[in-house]
Structures are given as structure tokens and as C-alpha cells.
Design an enzyme around this catalytic site. Structure first.
Site, PDB file in Angstrom:
ATOM      1  N   LYS A  52       0.842  -1.203   0.000  1.00  0.00           N
ATOM      2  CA  LYS A  52       0.000   0.000   0.000  1.00  0.00           C
ATOM      3  C   LYS A  52       0.877   1.253   0.000  1.00  0.00           C
ATOM      4  O   LYS A  52       0.596   2.223  -0.703  1.00  0.00           O
ATOM      5  CB  LYS A  52      -0.943  -0.024   1.221  1.00  0.00           C
ATOM      6  N   GLN A  96      -4.849  -2.086   9.355  1.00  0.00           N
ATOM      7  CA  GLN A  96      -4.577  -3.370   8.714  1.00  0.00           C
ATOM      8  C   GLN A  96      -5.136  -4.495   9.583  1.00  0.00           C
ATOM      9  O   GLN A  96      -4.826  -4.583  10.764  1.00  0.00           O
ATOM     10  CB  GLN A  96      -3.050  -3.517   8.521  1.00  0.00           C
ATOM     11  N   ASP A 119     -11.429   2.144   3.845  1.00  0.00           N
ATOM     12  CA  ASP A 119     -11.665   0.703   3.715  1.00  0.00           C
ATOM     13  C   ASP A 119     -13.164   0.396   3.694  1.00  0.00           C
ATOM     14  O   ASP A 119     -13.562  -0.704   3.318  1.00  0.00           O
ATOM     15  CB  ASP A 119     -11.020  -0.043   4.897  1.00  0.00           C
TER      16      ASP A 119
END
Ligand code: NDP
Length: 285
Positions: A52, A96, A119
């Protein structure tokens, strides 16, 4: 003939467009910035974070990586999230997953500002998706839908079967397919007679995390097969949840692993970060 859905190539095209978008934004004084929090030393998580970070760099998006120790207390993690929520330089916040087991994932995700939830995992963003008014759409399902668009695969009226019901993939993907007027069946580990259901699928999407679990006898001739799984074999090979070599012979379209849905997920994260930057500019007037 079976067509391979090339997520690598498509994600490259999307990333090129995002790069241009970022340049335009920068000329207007907006510099998109993504904050990534990773807790602990899970090797796969650290690898995904580095992907990322690399993608951000390539597209001119700023990234800030926060690596916290495995034994981080919930209160300290929440404090960091609140600081990032209030930091005007930061447009997107990503945690994450998975988090270490002592941390309450739902309670933590809830703390992210929905306007920075790139997200799309906060209850607010998932609720907006459920109520047909999406804000941020989770990256993997969004990437799968982009592939259908790009390859002009019609969904309306088709029977779509999603195997896996996680918040990250299965559930939001099912909602997105429903929004496209597919008739959706959702399967999971307690589903009886899985093969009977998967064999009826015009569109089969699998996200279970089980190496080559779906065999050719589980699919219908001509089905569109989307493999979301990422598994590492004993010999270190990355494979999906589908037995690619065998299923390919029956499918009309199929995604490879690697090079299918994976690269699309990162491209969608970059896209969501740019959307967040624009949204916050609007919100701040
Ligand atoms: P989870 O472990 O959260 O969910 C797995 C789902 O699969 C659960 O709903 C589970 O059912 C179901 N399942 C497990 N075994 C079976 C079975 N034998 N038959 C039917 N259903 C089963 O996983 P994720 O959704 O987070 O991830 C799934 C896979 O996708 C993983 O390989 C992951 O690495 C990959 N992934 C890939 C991404 C990408 O970018 N390509 C992004 C995110 C994930 P139940 O609910 O009953 O337990």
C-alpha cells in the site's frame, strides 16, 4: 473460449488515471494523504502495508505508516485513531486487519471517522451501502465490480453465488451484486450441499481462504468465476480458493491468483483515498 480477467492490467490503467487525478488535486492545493495503522508483527500484514505504501508513492499520494507493538492497549490505539480523525492533513485512515486477538476489532473500527474510512468497514459506511447510498465501498468488492464493468459482464437477472460472508469481502460483495440486480445466494461454512448451489451459479465469487477448494465439478459450464482467496502453499506458491487449471476449462471468464482481484483491491484503496481527499475539501468549504 475462456477469458482471463486480468486484474493486473486493469489496475494499472486505473492507477494511471488516479495519478493524473492526484496531479490535478495537487495543483488545486489538495495533497491526498493516507494513514495506515498496523499492530503487531504478522508477516502478511506487514507485506500488505508495504504494498500500500508503494502504491501511494507511485501515485503521488502521501502515506503515513504507524507500526504499533503487538501488545498495544486498546485505549492507546483508539487515542491514535482519534488524533488521526482530527488531523486535517490526513484524508484516509486504514487499520490493517486482522488485529491481535486481545483487541476488539469492531469497537476499534467504529472509532474511525466515516469520512476518512477508505476501507469502508465502519458501521456507518456499511450501513450506507445497505441503504443503497454508499459512501466508501470496501476495496475488494469494489474491485470485483470494476472488473465486471470493464469486461462488460452483465449481472442483471443472473444468479450470483458468493461463498464467504466476511464483512471485508463476502457481505459487501453480495450487497453490490444485489444493487446490480443479480439474484444473490450467500454460502458459508455451515451451508449444506455447497456444490448444489455453486453449480447453479452464473457468477461465482469465492472468498474463503482455502487453497484450491473449488473444483471443476462444483461449477456450471460457462460460469464467470471470481477467485478472491489468497493462500500460500507449503512450497511458498500463492494460489486462490479455486482450482484454476481445472476450472478454467469450464468457465467463460476467470480471475487468476495472483494477478486477479488482489491488484484491484489496492487500486480501489488509492481511488477511495482520492475520493476522501475531495470529500474533505468539500466538507471544509
Ligand atoms: P474470513 O476468514 O473472514 O471469512 C471466510 C469465510 O469463508 C467465512 O464466511 C467462512 O464461513 C467461509 N468458509 C470457510 N470455510 C468454508 C467452507 N469450507 N465452505 C464454505 N464457506 C467457508 O476471510 P476473508 O473474507 O477475510 O478472506 C477470505 C479470503 O480472501 C482469504 O484467502 C483472504 O486472504 C482473501 N482476501 C483477498 C483479498 C484480495 O485483495 N484479493 C482481500 C481480502 C481477503 P463462516 O462465516 O461460517 O465461518
Amino acid at each position: 473460449m475462456t477469458e482471463i480477467l486480468d486484474g493486473k492490467l486493469l489496475s494499472f490503467k486505473i492507477r494511471e488515471n488516479i495519478k493524473k487525478d492526484v496531479e490535478v488535486l495537487k495543483n488545486r492545493g489538495i495533497s491526498p494523504c493516507l494513514a495506515v495503522i498496523v499492530v503487531g508483527y504478522n508477516k502478511a500484514s506487514l507485506k500488505y502495508v508495504s504494498f500500500k505504501e508503494k502504491a501511494c508513492k507511485e501515485l503521488g499520494i502521501e502515506s503515513m505508516i504507524f507500526k504499533l507493538p503487538e501488545n498495544t492497549e486498546e485505549i492507546n490505539l483508539i487515542k491514535l485513531i482519534e488524533e488521526l480523525n482530527n488531523n486535517q492533513r490526513i484524508n484516509g485512515i486504514l487499520i490493517q486487519l486482522p488485529l491481535p486477538s486481545h483487541l476488539d476489532q469492531n469497537a476499534i473500527l467504529e472509532k474511525i471517522s466515516p469520512f476518512k474510512d477508505v476501507d469502508g468497514f465502519t458501521p456507518y459506511c456499511l450501513g450506507r451501502l445497505l441503504t443503497d447510498n454508499p459512501l466508501f465501498i470496501p476495496c475488494t468488492p469494489k474491485g470485483v465490480l470494476k472488473m465486471f464493468d470493464e469486461y462488460k459482464i452483465a449481472l442483471e437477472g443472473k444468479h450470483a453465488v458468493v461463498v464467504g460472508r466476511s464483512i471485508i469481502v463476502g457481505k459487501p460483495l453480495s450487497l453490490l451484486l444485489l444493487r446490480k440486480n443479480a439474484t444473490v445466494s450467500i454460502c458459508h461454512s455451515r451451508t449444506r450441499n455447497l456444490t448444489e448451489i455453486t453449480k447453479k451459479a452464473d457468477i461465482l465469487c469465492v472468498a474463503i481462504g482455502k487453497e484450491r477448494f473449488i473444483s471443476a465439478d462444483m461449477i456450471k459450464e460457462g460460469a464467470v468465476v471470481i477467485d478472491i482467496g489468497i493462500n500460500v502453499t507449503d512450497t511458498g506458491r500463492v494460489v486462490g480458493d479455486i482450482d484454476f487449471d481445472e476450472v478454467k476449462k469450464k468457465a467463460s471468464y476467470i480471475t487468476p491468483v495472483p494477478g486477479g482481484v488482489g491488484p484491484m483491491t489496492i487500486a480501489m484503496l488509492m481511488e477511495n483515498t482520492v475520493i476522501a481527499a475531495k470529500l474533505q475539501k468539500e466538507l471544509s468549504g
